[in-house]
Design a protein around this motif. Structure first.
Motif, PDB file in Angstrom:
ATOM      1  N   UNK D 187      11.420 -37.005  42.743  1.00  0.00           N
ATOM      2  CA  UNK D 187      10.356 -37.753  43.396  1.00  0.00           C
ATOM      3  C   UNK D 187       9.065 -37.558  42.606  1.00  0.00           C
ATOM      4  N   UNK D 188       8.440 -38.653  42.211  1.00  0.00           N
ATOM      5  CA  UNK D 188       7.093 -38.537  41.651  1.00  0.00           C
ATOM      6  C   UNK D 188       6.125 -38.584  42.818  1.00  0.00           C
ATOM      7  N   UNK D 189       5.059 -37.816  42.726  1.00  0.00           N
ATOM      8  CA  UNK D 189       4.234 -37.629  43.910  1.00  0.00           C
ATOM      9  C   UNK D 189       2.808 -37.239  43.552  1.00  0.00           C
ATOM     10  N   UNK D 190       1.968 -37.380  44.534  1.00  0.00           N
ATOM     11  CA  UNK D 190       0.631 -36.792  44.498  1.00  0.00           C
ATOM     12  C   UNK D 190       0.620 -35.620  45.464  1.00  0.00           C
ATOM     13  N   UNK D 191      -0.114 -34.597  45.100  1.00  0.00           N
ATOM     14  CA  UNK D 191      -0.266 -33.473  46.023  1.00  0.00           C
ATOM     15  C   UNK D 191      -1.516 -32.697  45.636  1.00  0.00           C
ATOM     16  N   UNK D 192      -2.229 -32.196  46.636  1.00  0.00           N
ATOM     17  CA  UNK D 192      -3.360 -31.328  46.310  1.00  0.00           C
ATOM     18  C   UNK D 192      -2.810 -29.991  45.814  1.00  0.00           C
ATOM     19  N   UNK D 193      -3.661 -29.163  45.268  1.00  0.00           N
ATOM     20  CA  UNK D 193      -3.278 -27.808  44.849  1.00  0.00           C
ATOM     21  C   UNK D 193      -2.324 -27.772  43.655  1.00  0.00           C
ATOM     22  N   UNK D 194      -2.076 -28.910  43.029  1.00  0.00           N
ATOM     23  CA  UNK D 194      -1.288 -28.891  41.804  1.00  0.00           C
ATOM     24  C   UNK D 194      -2.244 -28.510  40.672  1.00  0.00           C
ATOM     25  N   UNK D 195      -1.909 -27.449  39.951  1.00  0.00           N
ATOM     26  CA  UNK D 195      -2.828 -26.956  38.922  1.00  0.00           C
ATOM     27  C   UNK D 195      -2.105 -26.867  37.584  1.00  0.00           C
ATOM     28  N   UNK D 196      -2.572 -27.528  36.525  1.00  0.00           N
ATOM     29  CA  UNK D 196      -3.724 -28.431  36.567  1.00  0.00           C
ATOM     30  C   UNK D 196      -3.389 -29.708  37.327  1.00  0.00           C
ATOM     31  N   UNK D 197      -4.366 -30.287  37.979  1.00  0.00           N
ATOM     32  CA  UNK D 197      -4.159 -31.494  38.795  1.00  0.00           C
ATOM     33  C   UNK D 197      -3.609 -32.614  37.916  1.00  0.00           C
ATOM     34  N   UNK D 198      -2.510 -33.189  38.358  1.00  0.00           N
ATOM     35  CA  UNK D 198      -1.812 -34.210  37.554  1.00  0.00           C
ATOM     36  C   UNK D 198      -0.804 -34.906  38.461  1.00  0.00           C
ATOM     37  N   UNK D 199      -0.093 -35.897  37.903  1.00  0.00           N
ATOM     38  CA  UNK D 199       1.051 -36.417  38.622  1.00  0.00           C
ATOM     39  C   UNK D 199       2.011 -35.255  38.832  1.00  0.00           C
ATOM     40  N   UNK D 200       2.698 -35.249  39.951  1.00  0.00           N
ATOM     41  CA  UNK D 200       3.567 -34.122  40.256  1.00  0.00           C
ATOM     42  C   UNK D 200       5.006 -34.632  40.410  1.00  0.00           C
ATOM     43  N   UNK D 201       5.963 -33.754  40.176  1.00  0.00           N
ATOM     44  CA  UNK D 201       7.367 -34.117  40.369  1.00  0.00           C
ATOM     45  C   UNK D 201       7.996 -33.098  41.303  1.00  0.00           C
ATOM     46  N   UNK D 202       8.636 -33.592  42.352  1.00  0.00           N
ATOM     47  CA  UNK D 202       9.308 -32.718  43.304  1.00  0.00           C
ATOM     48  C   UNK D 202      10.722 -33.247  43.553  1.00  0.00           C
ATOM     49  N   UNK D 203      11.377 -32.718  44.563  1.00  0.00           N
ATOM     50  CA  UNK D 203      12.800 -33.004  44.765  1.00  0.00           C
ATOM     51  C   UNK D 203      13.064 -33.365  46.222  1.00  0.00           C
TER      52      UNK D 203
END
Lengths: 259, 259, 259, 259
Positions: D187-203
């Motif tokens: 899953x591509x996602x947005x989320x706060x607290x991702x450091x460094x802030x960027x597009x995020x990938x989760x499952x």
């Protein structure tokens, strides 16, 4: 044109396992299923689920000890195919959602690696003419050698090794097509004249706003291909996935064109 | 023919590390080292060790913080080269011990994968004529594109991608040669006319009972190549291996033919 | 301690081919060859050449139709081995030329990939103690499963798959050792107690200024190992390389400790 | 819980190219899009198409010279998540069509390689408890190291190298899950607290008849994840695919939880 299909799979499992079968003919406008029967020696009821891209179906089953599968079907194929050379490629940005995943590299097809070669060899052509040139190149350069490839062989391997079976031919054409911006998907199929007679793998190219069947091995006439399922590459169209270990005892595929 | 070589390497290390350097000109019958100087900003004495196949040398050193390396050499090359087309290939079973390892696949060169292609494309030729045809094929099909390859690129990748730099050209020729039963090794070298001027990688083929220099990129005249070291592929001939991490600050290689 | 070795290889070739054999016991200070005989059904004389690192030998031969090879040897092993835990690792910059190539990644051993794992798991240990911990890890984590690996399986595959045979165990230990800066080479060998009895592959680590035998499978006592040849990985120590195609008819390796 | 998302992408293209963008928040029951705006410096109208599994959307666009993209959105997330440990795994044969493709290996995830490890390490657990143990293992063994991986890094590489970024963590968890018979998608996602802030990938794991979000990096609270799109692995969820070459000038992702 009608075809009679008869499949027999005999496997032996040491332990109970779930099995995913993908051997049933897909009901589609250009291939009308007149009738089919799937018989499986399973302790539990079969569970059909829709196939990829909502084409055809897969069947979950439970197997233990002897796994005996028998499938027979009669299907009528009435395919009106425009000549390949008349087909046109759309710019990528006009592709519909259903074609987009087939533009991307996939497990066995690192299509982006082929870009310089495809550009230098086929760059002067467009659409169906480009696809035809790719088919010609494959026919000239590849040798059909059963046993030359294995489960891990990818399109780049086949390009280097210049030999393989239908799966490898399909991967290679798909790699070329995607590298040229033409969406391409892999199709498991039945066809007469496949030698040795077996499950067959062919390709569909997205041209002129539709999917068009081609057989890079040249063994099957696209008018005589009966689709089972579609997917990105060999991973998606395996005729059987056993979630456990099994030994193949016997396997037979017969496809006959009815008079 | 005399050449003046001048190399400057500037790196910055965050932590102390051992470094293996392989930039010194090899003393060999066809390339006489008139004089050279290696200067390194190292806290410890340099430790030279023999290079692969007892050709040339590597130098171990200890580095910390700024690593500044300067190497300059004057070398006379008097190479009497028979024409490539006159060279003969021996049957494998007559190869000497020193050529045997260079018949085998190596890390970046899965040469056995090329066998069907090499047989179908070059199978009608022998020895030097076969090697010449391989060089012609590479010249026609490959594009020299700095940045197109990276540290993990292998010969099969380069064959698929049809682009690369001297390292990739060398891997590809070696792959073809080994697939044809011709031992081939990789040579790090200095040569004028390499553009952009840098360390260069070329190939030696075992034909007519000896090693013969060729440059698959066509940039260097084999009469003007100054060998540093030899090995199975890029792994063995790296100009510098830092057992730790470092940042490159500046790097310069100058090779000038003296009048 | 004396060992009697008896090898029988029966192959069938469809076409004449050159064959490289590497099955003869290496004459070395700690393993004295009392006598051996190699018999080959070859139309031409055998051509022995020195093995890698000038250890042992390979034999070139010409084969056609039936290839029948018989090798028997009696060898006395008197190996004085210091305890592994007492051995020390030298800093890389003090390594001699002969150890340098065994610090590098090779075809089946991408040792640099293991660096973070090796540092985090074994980083607190040095020399022989570090090697012992690697052997313990392998014994605990790997399962010996004949058939689980194949000719293309590399050390990283084995690390992921956690199963394999002696070749895979050796690749994995060598990968760990090189990642830790300990030179490591692969050794083909005979040893009793190898089950099923076959050619065996073990490892030599460069510690305390010398090569030290270890068997990551735990099947062979290092005092009972009889070396055939050494090299960077499985590529170099193949017991037979047929430059053509052949079918194995029968193969037998017997190693017996004499009373 | 509301989130404000702000994205800015600045690229420079040497030649006109088609671009596939996948940065827009997916409208879904547990994440309600209150409003969003996509602004692109394009000479042609944008062409949205449905995303994979009919979740979210991709947008085709034409770019030339400067490509300036700005996206902003406000989204309300109201996710009712059962505790992971209470979730149950179904036998494979009861999986629905939508979960089947996520049981298979994919381009970057050779999940079948992990089977012996997954069986030996997590075999005693089931369903959510098994997934929780996989998350714990990843948290303990992997180091988050920006720059340690690259575009070709696959799950097996990450398992060996023990380091990577969100993409690699996701690939590894998906590999473990599929090896255990638990369907898993990326899953591509947005989320706060991702450091460094960027597009995020989760499952997302298929357990108890539904998809359940987890973040193997531990950086994002699953209650605070805003999905963009889903797919088999990194191939499918790229935030931008440029069919041509481009240079990144600036890129910024801001995700703020509104008070």
């Amino acid at each position: 044109m009608q075809f009679e299909i008869d499949v027999m799979l005999d496997y032996q499992l040491a332990e109970p396992a779930d099995v995913l079968l993908q051997i049933e003919v897909a009901q589609m406008p250009d291939q009308r299923l007149i009738g089919d029967t799937l018989t499986v020696s399973s302790p539990e009821p079969l569970r059909p689920v829709a196939g990829g891209d909502a084409i055809g179906q897969r069947t979950w089953l439970r197997a233990d000890g002897v796994l005996h599968i028998r499938y027979s079907a009669i299907v009528e194929v009435t395919r009106r195919r425009p000549p390949l050379l008349t087909l046109e490629a759309a710019p990528a940005r006009l592709l519909p959602a259903e074609a987009v995943p087939y533009l991307m590299p996939s497990r066995y097809i690192g299509s982006e690696q082929f870009e310089p070669f495809v550009e230098s060899r086929f760059g002067g052509l467009e659409g169906g003419a480009k696809a035809a040139a790719m088919l010609d190149w494959i026919a000239a350069e590849m040798a059909y050698v059963p046993g030359a490839s294995h489960g891990a062989t990818c399109a780049a391997d086949s390009f280097v090794e210049r030999q393989g079976v239908c799966r490898d031919y399909a991967h290679l054409l798909i790699g070329f097509a995607r590298a040229a911006g033409i969406p391409a998907r892999m199709v498991s199929a039945y066809a007469p004249n496949v030698a040795p007679q077996d499950f067959h793998a062919v390709v569909e190219l997205w041209l002129s706003d539709g999917w068009h069947l081609v057989d890079p091995t040249g063994m099957a006439d696209p008018d005589e291909i009966v689709r089972i399922g579609v997917g990105r590459d060999a991973t998606d169209i395996a005729f059987m996935t056993i979630l456990g270990s099994a030994e193949m005892k016997a396997q037979r595929v017969d496809v006959v064109r009815l008079p």
